[in-house]
Design a protein around this motif. Structure first.
Motif: not given
Length: 313
Positions: A144-155, A167-172
């Motif tokens: 929770k609270g961490e920053k996550v970078l998700i590549h190709a989010g529309a896939g 849902y986990a409380g991350a910054e997305v």
């Protein structure tokens, strides 16, 4: 029963509709009469022969590793499931996949389809949803609270990863072409970067977790945005630049999905309470042509969400 099989490795023209023997349930297995399956990149990578060292199978091979349908038969030792139950699963990876009217599934890999979720929606979840779950929670240990970078989010995997990270409380943060930005924000993305206009490494830093679904230069550039010392990169396409990971003092992990019924049941709860919703970009009928067209779309890498094959179309 009818199945779409390959009898040689190669292009989409290798996909052939055939009559094959019905599966019989072994101990602790059920037979599912399929209502829907879905397409994943592993399907056409295996068809092309890229995975034959890993999976040295005899032909014919039935591809496909997502299923939603109704239990038509239960094997010896099955106690939690009965004929008529509506279920979905990511079966074990065998040469008897889900491009078929019936498929055998180990009972511990099954989950009940929640009320209000269609067979097509359910079929879109197992492989992509479990991949996102295992990448973010089992391997990256996203907090929770961490920053996550998700590549190709529309896939297919990306749309689930955004929702699970939220849902986990991350910054997305995610990357996508401009036409998909509104969709991804509606799924919970806090920031969407147009990869056609902006190189993410020029605008991001101090990222805790990168989820890489692309590889190549994307992987290499991702090390530059990770937090030194504690940053984690998780990839579903393998790690090719371990030297850069060492140089940046971050961890890099290549993962391979493990079918997991317990986790699929957790995803079912999130579907039921509308925390997670499946995004289906296209649906094709179950036929030689339908599967051919679905592979063609998947190979473009520009499908939005999941590509589903419906047996009821």
């Amino acid at each position: 029963m009818k199945a779409v099989v390959i009898e040689n490795y190669g292009g989409k023209e290798q996909l052939k509709e055939k009559e094959v023997a019905m599966p019989k349930p072994e101990k602790n297995q059920v037979i599912v009469k399929e209502s829907a399956t879905s397409i994943n990149p592993i399907d056409w990578k295996l068809r092309e022969g890229y995975l034959k060292q890993m999976m040295d199978w005899e032909f014919p091979i039935i591809l496909g590793w997502d299923v939603a349908g109704v239990i038509s038969e239960v094997g010896e030792g099955v106690t939690d499931w009965k004929v008529g139950d509506k279920v979905f699963a990511r079966p074990e990876t065998t040469r008897f996949g889900t491009y078929a009217e019936y498929t055998a599934v180990d009972d511990h890999l099954l989950a009940k389809i929640p009320d209000g979720i269609s067979f097509e929606e359910a079929a879109s979840v197992p492989l992509a949803g479990l991949t996102a779950w295992q990448a973010l929670f089992d391997h990256a240990k996203l907090q929770k609270g961490e920053k996550v970078l998700i590549h190709a989010g529309a896939g297919g995997v990306g749309t689930f990863a955004i929702q699970l990270a939220k849902y986990a409380g991350a910054e997305v943060i995610t990357t996508a072409s401009a036409k998909n930005h509104e969709l991804l924000k509606s799924l919970g993305a806090d920031q969407v970067i147009d990869y056609k206009e902006v190189n993410f490494k020029d605008v991001l830093s101090d990222i805790d977790v990168v989820f890489d679904t692309m590889g190549g230069q994307i992987e290499t550039d991702s090390y530059d945005v990770l937090k030194e010392g504690t940053g984690r990169l998780v990839s579903i396409v393998g790690i090719s630049n371990e030297d850069k990971a060492k140089e940046k003092n971050v961890t890099a992990t290549g993962i391979w999905l493990e079918p997991n019924g317990k986790q699929l049941n957790e995803l079912a709860k999130l579907l039921e309470n509308k925390t997670v919703k499946p995004i289906i970009g296209e649906t094709f009928p179950f036929s030689e042509k339908g599967v051919f067209d679905a592979h063609a779309l998947s190979e473009t890498h520009h499908a939005v969400g999941k590509i589903v094959i419906s047996f009821n179309k």
